[in-house]
Design a protein around this motif. Structure first.
Motif, short mmCIF file in Angstrom:
data_model
loop_
_atom_site.label_atom_id
_atom_site.label_comp_id
_atom_site.label_asym_id
_atom_site.label_seq_id
_atom_site.Cartn_x
_atom_site.Cartn_y
_atom_site.Cartn_z
N LYS A 26 -3.38 9.94 -7.70
CA LYS A 26 -4.41 9.95 -6.66
C LYS A 26 -4.84 8.55 -6.27
O LYS A 26 -5.35 8.32 -5.18
N GLN A 27 -4.63 7.59 -7.19
CA GLN A 27 -4.95 6.19 -6.89
C GLN A 27 -3.73 5.46 -6.31
O GLN A 27 -3.78 4.24 -6.10
N GLY A 28 -2.63 6.19 -6.11
CA GLY A 28 -1.43 5.57 -5.56
C GLY A 28 -0.50 4.96 -6.59
O GLY A 28 0.37 4.17 -6.26
N HIS A 29 -0.66 5.37 -7.86
CA HIS A 29 0.20 4.83 -8.91
C HIS A 29 1.05 5.93 -9.53
O HIS A 29 0.53 6.91 -10.05
N ASP B 181 2.93 1.90 -15.46
CA ASP B 181 3.06 2.03 -14.01
C ASP B 181 4.53 1.79 -13.63
O ASP B 181 5.13 0.81 -14.06
N LYS C 44 -4.36 11.76 -12.07
CA LYS C 44 -5.44 10.82 -11.73
C LYS C 44 -4.85 9.52 -11.20
O LYS C 44 -5.31 8.96 -10.21
N ASN C 45 -3.82 9.03 -11.88
CA ASN C 45 -3.17 7.79 -11.44
C ASN C 45 -2.52 7.97 -10.07
O ASN C 45 -2.59 7.08 -9.22
N LYS D 107 0.83 -1.19 0.00
CA LYS D 107 0.00 0.00 0.00
C LYS D 107 0.87 1.26 0.00
O LYS D 107 1.90 1.31 0.65
#
Ligand SMILES: [Zn+2]
Length: 156
Positions: free
Chosen positions: A42-45, A77, A39-40, A3
């Motif tokens: 913000k998703q942790g990527h 990624d 955007k990525n 995480k």
């Protein structure tokens, strides 16, 4: 431990930033063609673009390949782990909005073939060494804009 760490950060209310000196870029589709990057994030990527024509991996993310001028790029990624390639400590002359954070560390993190300039959080200069394993951290401003940083992991 896969995480990604997220942290809310603030910046001083009154810095009277000239727009061009705002360290955090405008991140929505209306303002940038790399809005997908944010955007990525913000998703942790942590992602970047790769040219589908010449296969060159690009950093920072681009909308046109600087090698072959193709606009046919794809998002890839980068994972969340890197290695400290170089670092220093900011003691003076921090950018507007970062003066209250002094001293803090910045560095270059190696992820695969890429060298990424970044802030290095949660460690003092004396605690860092080249080759340290570092991990992605996403920081979020009160207005929801995000940016990436890295921090030294406990297990080395
Ligand atoms: Zn290319």
């Amino acid at each position: 431990m896969s995480k990604v760490k997220f942290e809310k950060i603030k910046r001083p209310e009154k810095i009277g930033l000239p727009f061009m000196l705002d360290f955090y870029p405008l991140q929505d589709e209306k303002n940038t063609r790399i809005s997908q990057f944010f955007k990525n994030l913000k998703q942790g990527h942590l992602t970047t673009t790769k040219c589908k024509k010449c296969r060159k991996l690009l950093w920072p993310p681009r909308i046109v390949c600087p090698e072959c001028l193709s606009e046919n790029l794809e998002w890839v990624d980068l994972g969340v782990e890197g290695e400290l390639y170089a670092f220093t400590e900011i003691r003076l002359g921090a950018p507007l909005g970062f003066v209250e954070d002094v001293p803090f560390c910045v560095g270059i993190v190696k992820i695969g073939s890429l060298l990424i300039s970044t802030r290095i959080d949660d460690a003092k200069y004396e605690e860092l060494k080249i080759g340290d394993k570092v991990r992605l951290k996403v920081v979020e401003l009160p207005d929801r804009r995000v940016f990436y940083r890295f921090y030294k992991t406990k297990e080395q």
